[in-house]
Motif scaffolding. Structure first.
Motif, PDB file in Angstrom:
ATOM      1  N   UNK A  56       0.760  -1.243   0.036  1.00 16.88           N
ATOM      2  CA  UNK A  56       0.066  -0.021  -0.032  1.00 16.88           C
ATOM      3  C   UNK A  56       1.076   1.230   0.027  1.00 16.88           C
ATOM      4  N   UNK A  57       1.907   1.315   0.588  1.00 18.00           N
ATOM      5  CA  UNK A  57       2.717   2.480   1.084  1.00 18.00           C
ATOM      6  C   UNK A  57       3.458   2.593  -0.509  1.00 18.00           C
ATOM      7  N   UNK A  58       4.081   1.528  -1.003  1.00 17.90           N
ATOM      8  CA  UNK A  58       4.716   1.733  -2.274  1.00 17.90           C
ATOM      9  C   UNK A  58       3.784   2.228  -3.378  1.00 17.90           C
ATOM     10  N   UNK A  59       2.659   1.582  -3.411  1.00 20.04           N
ATOM     11  CA  UNK A  59       1.463   2.171  -4.509  1.00 20.04           C
ATOM     12  C   UNK A  59       1.231   3.559  -4.165  1.00 20.04           C
ATOM     13  N   UNK A  60       1.133   3.859  -2.935  1.00 20.31           N
ATOM     14  CA  UNK A  60       0.844   5.413  -2.705  1.00 20.31           C
ATOM     15  C   UNK A  60       1.902   6.338  -3.185  1.00 20.31           C
ATOM     16  N   UNK A  61       3.079   6.079  -2.800  1.00 19.63           N
ATOM     17  CA  UNK A  61       4.316   6.750  -3.109  1.00 19.63           C
ATOM     18  C   UNK A  61       4.492   6.954  -4.618  1.00 19.63           C
TER      19      UNK A  61
END
Length: 104
Positions: A56-61
């Motif tokens: 989720x964090x990688x996709x958000x960044x």
């Protein structure tokens, strides 16, 4: 929009470098996930909750980085790099960065 870790896009020529673009996400890890991960570490295996949070964090960044590239009118972001850092011992910062470019 093309995203690549390479310095160019095969078969396309970079016509203009628009600048560096980046996206950042900071995740707080909650106590219940920590406890579940601790049990998983004792018995072995992977921590699905942590992996899900990382995705989720990688996709958000990446999404934030793409948004900035689109605002510049880019066709691609080249040289994409993703970094993970801990912040304050309780949070994880995920940063995606690259160079926004125009392609022929």
């Amino acid at each position: 929009m093309v995203l690549t870790t390479t310095n160019g896009v095969e078969g396309r020529t970079v016509t203009d470098y628009l600048g560096i673009v980046a996206g950042e996400v900071i995740l707080g890890i909650n106590v219940f996930k920590d406890i579940a991960a601790g049990f998983r570490n004792i018995v072995g295996g992977r921590s699905g909750k942590y992996e899900e949070e990382l995705r989720k964090g990688r996709d958000g960044a990446l999404a934030e980085m793409l948004q900035y590239a689109q605002q510049l009118g880019a066709d691609a972001v080249i040289g994409v790099k993703i970094d993970y850092e801990t912040v304050g011992g309780q949070m994880l910062m995920i940063t995606a960065s690259g160079t926004a470019v125009k392609l022929a």
